[in-house]
Each structure stands twice: as structure tokens, then as C-alpha cells.
Design a protein around this motif. Sequence first.
Motif, PDB file in Angstrom:
ATOM      1  N   GLU A  84      -5.327  -5.713   2.020  1.00  0.00           N
ATOM      2  CA  GLU A  84      -6.505  -6.478   2.427  1.00  0.00           C
ATOM      3  C   GLU A  84      -6.177  -7.450   3.567  1.00  0.00           C
ATOM      4  O   GLU A  84      -5.122  -8.070   3.588  1.00  0.00           O
ATOM      5  N   PRO A 118       0.803  -1.217   0.000  1.00  0.00           N
ATOM      6  CA  PRO A 118       0.000   0.000   0.000  1.00  0.00           C
ATOM      7  C   PRO A 118       0.837   1.267   0.000  1.00  0.00           C
ATOM      8  O   PRO A 118       0.422   2.286  -0.561  1.00  0.00           O
ATOM      9  N   GLU A 136      -4.185  -6.130  -6.949  1.00  0.00           N
ATOM     10  CA  GLU A 136      -5.006  -5.053  -6.403  1.00  0.00           C
ATOM     11  C   GLU A 136      -5.359  -5.317  -4.947  1.00  0.00           C
ATOM     12  O   GLU A 136      -5.428  -4.388  -4.133  1.00  0.00           O
ATOM     13  N   ARG A 137      -5.567  -6.557  -4.597  1.00  0.00           N
ATOM     14  CA  ARG A 137      -5.922  -6.887  -3.220  1.00  0.00           C
ATOM     15  C   ARG A 137      -4.748  -6.620  -2.280  1.00  0.00           C
ATOM     16  O   ARG A 137      -4.933  -6.206  -1.138  1.00  0.00           O
ATOM     17  N   GLU A 159     -20.315   2.864  -1.164  1.00  0.00           N
ATOM     18  CA  GLU A 159     -19.996   1.846  -2.181  1.00  0.00           C
ATOM     19  C   GLU A 159     -20.678   2.171  -3.508  1.00  0.00           C
ATOM     20  O   GLU A 159     -20.054   2.131  -4.572  1.00  0.00           O
ATOM     21  N   LEU A 163      -2.347  -4.329  -2.898  1.00  0.00           N
ATOM     22  CA  LEU A 163      -2.173  -2.874  -2.853  1.00  0.00           C
ATOM     23  C   LEU A 163      -3.171  -2.231  -1.895  1.00  0.00           C
ATOM     24  O   LEU A 163      -2.893  -1.181  -1.319  1.00  0.00           O
ATOM     25  N   ARG A 164      -4.341  -2.861  -1.739  1.00  0.00           N
ATOM     26  CA  ARG A 164      -5.327  -2.323  -0.789  1.00  0.00           C
ATOM     27  C   ARG A 164      -4.997  -2.676   0.650  1.00  0.00           C
ATOM     28  O   ARG A 164      -5.643  -2.190   1.575  1.00  0.00           O
TER      29      ARG A 164
END
Length: 727
Positions: free
Chosen positions: A244, A179, A238-239, A503, A241-242
Amino acid sequence: MTAEEKKKKKEADKSVRVKRPIGVTLALIIGFIVVLALGSVTVLSSWFQSKDARLTAEENNLTINTRSASSIEERLNAIRSNVFQLLDLLSVVQGGRSSALSRQAQGFFFERNPDIASIYVLSADSLSSTNSSDIRMTNGRFFISNEIDESAQEEFFRQNQDAVRRSCAGETIAANASPVFGRAALCLLFPYKENGRDQTCCVTFSTEGLTDILGTGSLNTSFMINDSDELLVHPDSERILRGESMKNYPLVREMRDNNQNNDTARQIPFDEVDGESGAKTPYFGAYQKIPIADIVVMTIVPLDNVLEGARNATKNNAYLALAVLFITIIFVLFFSRFAISRPMRRLSLAAYEIQKGNFNTPIISRLNFDRKDEIGVLNRGTRDEQEFLNTFAKFTNQGVAKAIATKSIDFEPHLKDCTIFFSDIRGFTKISDGFKSRFNEESAAEIITFLNDYMGRMVNCVTLSHGNIDKFEGDAIMGVWGILREDDLSFEKLPDSDPKKKELALEHSRHVKEDAINCIRGIIAMRYSLMEYNKAAEQFTKEHANEPRARYKPHIQIGCGINTGRVTAGVMGGGEKMEYTAIGDAVNFASRTEATNKPCGTDILITEDTYNLIKMEYIRCEENHRMIPNEFLDDEIVVERIPVTIEVKGKGEQHFYGVVNMPRFDIEKFFKPTNPDFKVDPDCARAVGPRGPRSMKEVRELLGIPTPDFEKVNLNEEENKTVVKPS
């Protein structure tokens, strides 16, 4: 009833009369054969194959997990060993760590380990003050090649102070650095002692090598988590980078619950529940704990994929049933029924294509219109429907016609967030007068021919970029992006405390940004098409130069205005004339923006609303530190702010932005869908893309637009809606 009327009625009845009705007996025979011959075989074979597939998948999943965990452990041990060897070497080098030999050793190390970003040796108090015993070695090439600021490393340690203190106290810790770094990266913190001082050796490196070890198989998915259940490595970057967390993942919960049994490796079945629909997806999941930083390697495989082979077998049996069905049809109905299945299939496909709005499907041309049974009647009706729909689509908006056919249009007036575009030919009145003076009564046909050539090219750009032509007004074109998108703004009425509101708002914002980018992509493609038109027009004029009244096509310039905002969309009019369109201040502002191109010396202008919507992801600006996220790089837009303040009636002071280029625009890829033989014209390729302009000055030079004097320009000669103030 007259004799003529009786004759017409008789002919109409004859055209729809069914001469060969299909009997119920055929359905009974076919059903009996299929059920008796293949029903039991299909059920039994599917059950046995499903059972075998489950057992094989369990063994394979556990094997993959064990192998991946072993390889990961070896890789992490190798990194630790190499780093500690480097530190041991530096500690004994004559002249200390600042000596030339020490720097050379560091350089060699990072050259052989290009995926390692940095090696820090820190103490528990290093984050609040600098210690002479601290070591900070960074791989400059890593940060430069990945476009990462080296300050990200310090920011990571500021966010992970607790991890540094724990590692100094003797724990080995793995932390997700993705992140902060903006790309997949992992930091391992090893306890380290030197001169009796409790320290930690922090090694930050890219996880691409670990991702390669875990692999990206079509069935099995492997990933890594740390002791805090944070995702460290996963095929979906992407997961990571978030940042998660997998704490609530069913497999992770099962593993943590089994800690009391000291299980280091196990495989269990579990269900993954969809958060929205509540549907359960069954999985097999295996995990293996690594004796380094309490890292766990997990491998999962969906049961649905495991059973794909069994489903294929069932499908093959179904194909066999269809074959038997076909043979039965031949024997029961002989040759008179031989052509039913295929024509019905084609007819169904044709109807399906029409329902989707594909009015020009070639399937209809292959239908048999001479048949005298029910299929012939349906074939002729389908052909007539195609002709009507194609004519209807030409007289109205093609996108609207398709939406009507697919029943996806909302006829009631409603609000939508859209991107609106207007274009206009510069000096069209003078061009029209030129045609009239040369061709007299034939001028209308010449003008229409010229406009159809020009507008056909422009409409193609709008269509290819998923826009909809709203209307033509003389030489002007109005297009809208997003007007046919399914859009529900009811989320705006939800309370701010409702997480669903955020959302839905983010999803809505993403759609609106996509519309804006699609619009700009289509309009900047117009610049290329316009240069192609002008080149062809010049050639056309030369070819007809020696005629008595030489036909010609004029060289033209256009202005394009783009604005994004809320409009009222719906069917306007009534009675015998209706039109599906968009109205509102956002539409008016787009029209005013187009008119501002001429005094601003530009060909494409976007409003401040459109600019603010897309700038963070697509435009290098001060707000995003001139850095565009990797996933948006292909759609990067270069703009220049017009150096005047524009006061718009009803909106206050505004700034317009001239669109310079989309540097990565692929001209051939854009135009290929409607023209498979399309080839890029090298002369026109200067309009956009890698060879396109880099500044508004180059745009003006390319298009022959004079540079305006912004101290003297007046945007209000005809209508007092905008006032220019020097910035």
C-alpha cells in the motif's frame, strides 16, 4: 347480544383495562429534576475534560513517536553495523568467502540473527549478468520456517532494479519486500564499495521486530514509510502485503508540503475522510524522519478515542441522572410505580430479541403476567407472540421465520448465488421395510423416532454452519447457504470500466466463497455426527436386544452432494400454502451430485463449480502451487478428484471431487455453541480434523464403503442425466 356474549365481552374488556394509568405529571417532574440538577454540570465538566484530554493526547502522541523513531533508528543502525562487520570479516578470512571458516561465520551470523533473510552485495549490472564480486548469502532457516521459496528474493530484485542502481550510485534505500515474500519483510539497500567497485549491500529481514518496537497500542498507531511514501511497517500486516502507498494520506501530504521548511519532526491535526461515506474523522499525527534511507516514523491517534474519557464522564453523569430519575419515580408514584422501570426494560429487551428473531429468549419467562396495568397487557401479548412464533418457526424454515420477524427477507423472486446441499440415507427403502416387518402397525412411530434422532443431529450441523434447512423429503434433506444473505447483483450491470464493479464483484465473490466453506464445514461435521449416531444406535440396539420385538436403530450411511451456483429464490406457491425456497439448475445439479455418491464410493461430493470457486484459497492444488494463504489455513480442505469424466445433461463434461477432510477442523469448537457440555468422542474423532482421514481410501475404510470399479460403474441406471467416461 346474548348474555353469554356479553359475559365474554366483559371478560375481554377486563383483561385489557388499565387500572393505574401513568400521568403526564410524572414526566414533567422527572424532566425538571434531571435538566435542572445535572444538565449544566454535564455540559461544563465535559468541556473541561475534553480540553485537558486533547492536550494530554498531543503530548503523549509526540512522545511515543519520538521514542519509536529513536528505537527504530538504533535497530536499523545495529543491522547495518552487524552486516558490515560480517562482510569485513569475510573479506579477510583466509581461503576467501567459499572457505569452511567463511561458511561457518555466515552460519553463526544467521543463527544469531534469525530474522534476517538474506545479505546480497550487488552491482548495477548484477541483474543482467553474474559478477564474481557479487555476494549472495541466504538464511535457509528463515525461508523454510516461513514457507517462502528462495526464488522470491531474486524476484524482488528483478522488480526493484531501479532501487539497486540508485543504491550503487550512493543512495540508501528502504523497499517493501512483503508483497513478494508473502509476509512482512523489509529490504535496506546500503551503498557499498569494495576494491573500488560501486556496489550495494542489500539486507532483507522480517519486520516483526520493528512492529514490536512500534507497538500496537489501543489508542496510538505507529507506522513507517520510505522516501516513496510506501508503507514499510504497520500493525495491520495486510496493508503491507498489498504494498500500500500512503502518498495520498493527509498526514503524509502535510509532511511533504513542509519539506521546504526542513522539518524533521512535527505534530499536526488532520482529518481522515472516509472514501465511501465522505465522513471526516479528526486525528493528531506526529512524524519523525530518520537519517537512514529517508525513512519516516509516523504516529497517529484518533480524536474520538482521546475524548473517550470525557464521554465516559458524560455517560457517568447520565447514569447519575437515571439514578435521580429512579428515586423520583419512587417518591412520586410510591410503591405502586416502583416496578415500572425494570419490567419495561425487560419488556423492551424481549421485544428487541423477538425483532432479531430470537424467539426463545429467556427474558420473556421473567415477565410478570399477572399485572393488571398496561405492562401486564403487553407482557401477556408478548408471551402469546412468542408461542406463536416458536410454533410458526417449527412449521417453516427457522432462518426464514427469523428473517420474516426481522423484516429482512425479500419475498419477490430474485437471483442469488448460493451453495446447495442434498443428503440421502443409503438403502432407506430396505431400512423402512425392516421396520415394517418387525413392528407392523407400530413401524411408523419407530421410523419417525429413528429419523428424528438422525435428522436432529444433521440439522444441528447445518444450523451451526450458518445454513438454512430448505425442506425434508422423506429421508432426504435439502439445505441452502446464502439464501438469506443480503445480495444485490445490480453491480453486474455496471460497465467494466467502472471501478465500483470490480470492488462489488470481489465482495460478492468473498461472500459466496464463505457460504461454500460454511457448507462444507457443516457437512463434514455431519460425518462426525453420523458416526456418533451409529455408535449410539448400536448401543440402543444392544440394550433392547432381549425384548420380544426388540427395538433397534439401524446403522446407516448417507450421501451428500454440494453445488454452488445461481438460483431463483423467493416465495413459491400462493393462497393457503407458500414456501420460501430456491429453484434452478444449480439446485437440480446438487441433487444429481448427491445421487452420484453411491457409484463413486464417496459420502461427500462437491461439483466442479464449487471446487473452482474455493480451490485457490482453501485447497492445495497445482494452480496455487499447493500453497494456501496463512489466513485460510484453518479452513483447509482436502479433496480427491473422482477418476471419471461425468457428462451432465445441460452442463457438458464435469468432474466431481470427493471431500476427504478438513485437517484443522476443531470438533469441540464447532459443537460447543449449542451444547456447552459437549465432549469429543475419541472413536468418532477419526471422522474429521487432525485425526481424520488423509485420502479417499481411508474415508472408505472408515465408513465401510466399497471401492468402486470405475471402469464398470454406471451412473445412468435410473435416469440418463450423467455418463461416465474413463479419464
